[in-house]
Design an enzyme around this catalytic site. Structure first.
Site, PDB file in Angstrom:
ATOM      1  N   CYS A  84      94.879  49.852  55.798  1.00 54.38           N
ATOM      2  CA  CYS A  84      94.337  50.158  57.132  1.00 54.38           C
ATOM      3  C   CYS A  84      93.703  48.939  57.794  1.00 54.38           C
ATOM      4  O   CYS A  84      93.295  48.994  58.956  1.00 54.38           O
ATOM      5  CB  CYS A  84      93.337  51.303  57.039  1.00 54.38           C
ATOM      6  SG  CYS A  84      94.001  52.699  56.140  1.00 54.38           S
ATOM      7  N   HIS A 121      94.328  56.407  64.752  1.00 54.52           N
ATOM      8  CA  HIS A 121      94.370  55.371  63.713  1.00 54.52           C
ATOM      9  C   HIS A 121      95.812  55.056  63.310  1.00 54.52           C
ATOM     10  O   HIS A 121      96.263  55.426  62.234  1.00 54.52           O
ATOM     11  CB  HIS A 121      93.538  55.866  62.521  1.00 54.52           C
ATOM     12  CG  HIS A 121      93.434  54.894  61.388  1.00 54.52           C
ATOM     13  ND1 HIS A 121      93.611  53.540  61.522  1.00 54.52           N
ATOM     14  CD2 HIS A 121      93.160  55.094  60.067  1.00 54.52           C
ATOM     15  CE1 HIS A 121      93.459  52.954  60.337  1.00 54.52           C
ATOM     16  NE2 HIS A 121      93.205  53.872  59.447  1.00 54.52           N
TER      17      HIS A 121
END
Lengths: 158, 393
Positions: free
Chosen positions: B84, B337
């Site tokens: 991420c 995200h």
């Protein structure tokens, strides 16, 4: 879905339900399954069959769990396999409600981390009702059989 | 060699479910405004970096794909992956390329089209961002699960509650509602969060960031190029810190903090000569992939003392007007995200905030001219802390 589309329109194109945007449905499905070497950690798995939990300990004194073959402290690879005490204290937990498809045959399961009396930490499933454990609950590591028929360690509240 | 590196152009796609575009089209959506704000064309780019985690989407050779689609061939490129934190890792590559003198102008693109795969497949893949064998294969940890272990530990040590975590989601949705690029542009209340179903106790659906399609792009330039082109609208990269954590959570000492984040933060603060972050920075974007990690980030970044992060959110001190505004673009929680795009999106937000270009209702007060971004890959497996400034160091 794509078969219907091919029959109807001659192409694997469908409309997205929400947006209506056209989507080509991939025909080349990929299934992945890895083969992972346990040649150098086989002692660990052999010991599981006897209900034991092994770690590796370097001649320099450093203890490794999960076990590893090489020691970056002294750059040697002369490990002793030692049996851990299998008791310790719970540090944290979570209950996995939304499971990966590969775990869909299991009910929601509790994953916990405990610090064993030997000083190393262990992550595994926690047996029983997670609501019944208290902070710093004492736990024991036991080996049990999974649904798939293989042996794996788990934490059991004492 | 260029001592200083600036962001001279930014672009941001709409984040969300993007069934209306394919991968190169989604890339172009953020690349075009980046070229326009930098007043550059594809031929001006020396080198480009693409941050994408991939797996869930069809196209893996994204640098080549955009080289073709956007006329960047035959310039050099690199694909970067750091879970991420992929986006900020891509910025790292561009930043160091310019610092070292190997390039003057670098385009950094972060992109992810996660929804090319169904949700269960994504849950399956994203659970594998830690130690595959010792955590996923045998214990089926999911991504919410990894962070939930931290949330539980934090609750146990500092007496935080599920309601406290919910307040983070409420704040980030409040600002997401003011961000036209956000996936969720709707305010919520604490009840909404508490009533949503459990995903990984203590996290419920509304404690979790969504699965998102999106892209973000920044164009970086050397100090010399900034001068040569007479660029007025820019922000400088003042400092960047990078940290790495162990794969297995069981190899860590503490679950109320991320060691890699503390390491990266201190490294960045040292370079930027920042001693009291909350006083010297105007605001921050932190990695709120779930609610609890935002609170932990306050502490890892030293916006407050350990254990006091929960007080910051209880007292609304991370809203605009508080001690330090955090995630006033909606954060990962409400903005969305898209793994590879997230770190680049944070940089776009730093540029907008510092140049006072944020949307109405979510512009922070810019007094120090400094903004911080905190981008975490895995569960503290990688952390990038970047500090941006209006004035160079």
């Amino acid at each position: 879905m794509e078969k219907e589309a091919i029959e109807k329109f001659g192409l694997p194109i469908v409309q997205d339900e929400k947006s209506g945007a056209l989507q080509w449905v991939d025909l080349r499905e990929l299934k992945i399954r890895y083969t992972i070497s346990v040649e150098n950690t086989k002692n660990f798995f052999e010991a599981l069959k006897e209900g034991k939990l092994l770690a590796t300990k370097c001649k320099c004194g450093r203890l490794f769990f999960p076990p590893q073959k090489d020691c970056p402290s002294c750059m040697k690879s002369e490990m002793d396999w030692i049996e851990l005490k299998r008791e310790g204290e719970l540090e944290t937990l979570t209950v996995i409600f939304v499971r990966p498809p590969s775990f869909s045959s299991y009910d929601p399961y509790t994953v916990a981390i405990a610090k064993l009396d030997d000083g190393v930490r262990i992550l595994s499933w926690l047996k029983g009702d997670p609501k019944k454990v208290v902070p710093r609950q004492r736990v024991r590591v036991e080996v049990s059989q999974r649904k798939e028929g293989y042996l794996m360690f788990e934490l059991v509240p004492i | 060699m260029s001592e200083n590196v600036a962001i001279i152009g930014v672009g941001h796609s709409k984040f969300g479910t993007r069934k209306d575009v394919n991968i190169p089209e989604l890339c172009w959506e953020s690349m075009k405004p980046a070229f326009e704000t930098a007043n550059l064309e594809p031929k001006d780019i020396d080198f480009f970096v693409v941050g994408t985690a991939g797996m869930w989407s069809s196209e893996q050779a994204v640098p080549a794909l955009i080289a073709e689609y956007a006329d960047l061939a035959p310039k050099g490129s690199m694909r970067v992956e750091a879970a991420c934190a992929t986006g900020n890792a891509a910025i790292r590559v561009g930043y160091t390329a310019i610092k070292s003198g190997l390039a003057d102008i670098v385009l950094v693109l972060g992109v992810e089209k996660m929804q090319e795969s169904p949700n269960p497949t994504i849950i399956e893949m994203i659970g594998r961002f830690g130690s595959y064998f010792w955590e996923f294969e045998n214990f089926g940890l999911t991504f919410p699960g990894y962070y939930a272990l931290h949330g539980t530990a934090y609750m146990l040590r500092y007496g935080a509650t599920e309601e406290d975590f919910a307040r983070v989601a409420v704040k980030n949705h409040y600002y997401g509602a003011k961000n036209p690029y956000a996936q969720f542009q709707k305010e919520i209340d604490v009840e909404t969060v508490l009533k949503s179903p459990y995903v990984a106790w203590p996290f419920k659906l509304f404690d979790c960031s969504p699965i998102t399609d999106g892209s973000a792009c920044v164009i970086l330039a050397s100090e010399e190029k900034v001068k040569e082109m007479g660029i007025e609208e820019k922000v400088w990269i003042l400092a960047q810190g990078v940290g790495t954590g162990t794969a297995n959570l069981s190899r860590r000492e503490d679950f109320t903090s991320l060691a890699s984040a503390r390491f990266a933060a201190e490294q960045a603060y040292k370079i930027a000569k920042i001693e009291e972050p909350a006083k010297e920075i105007d605001g921050a974007n932190v990695h709120d992939c779930f609610t609890a990690p935002e609170i932990i980030a306050y502490e890892d970044l030293r916006f407050c003392k350990r254990g006091e992060g929960v007080e910051l959110i209880r007292n609304e001190q991370t809203y605009i007007g508080g001690k330090i505004p955090v995630n006033v673009d909606g954060g990962l929680k409400a903005k969305g995200h898209p793994i590879g795009a997230t770190g680049v999106s944070q940089a776009v937000e730093a540029y907008k905030q510092l140049l006072r270009k944020a949307d109405p209702g979510r512009q922070a007060d810019v007094r120090n001219g400094r903004w911080l971004t905190h981008n975490v890959g895995g569960t503290g497996h990688y952390t990038y802390v970047t500090i941006y400034g209006l004035e160079k160091r």
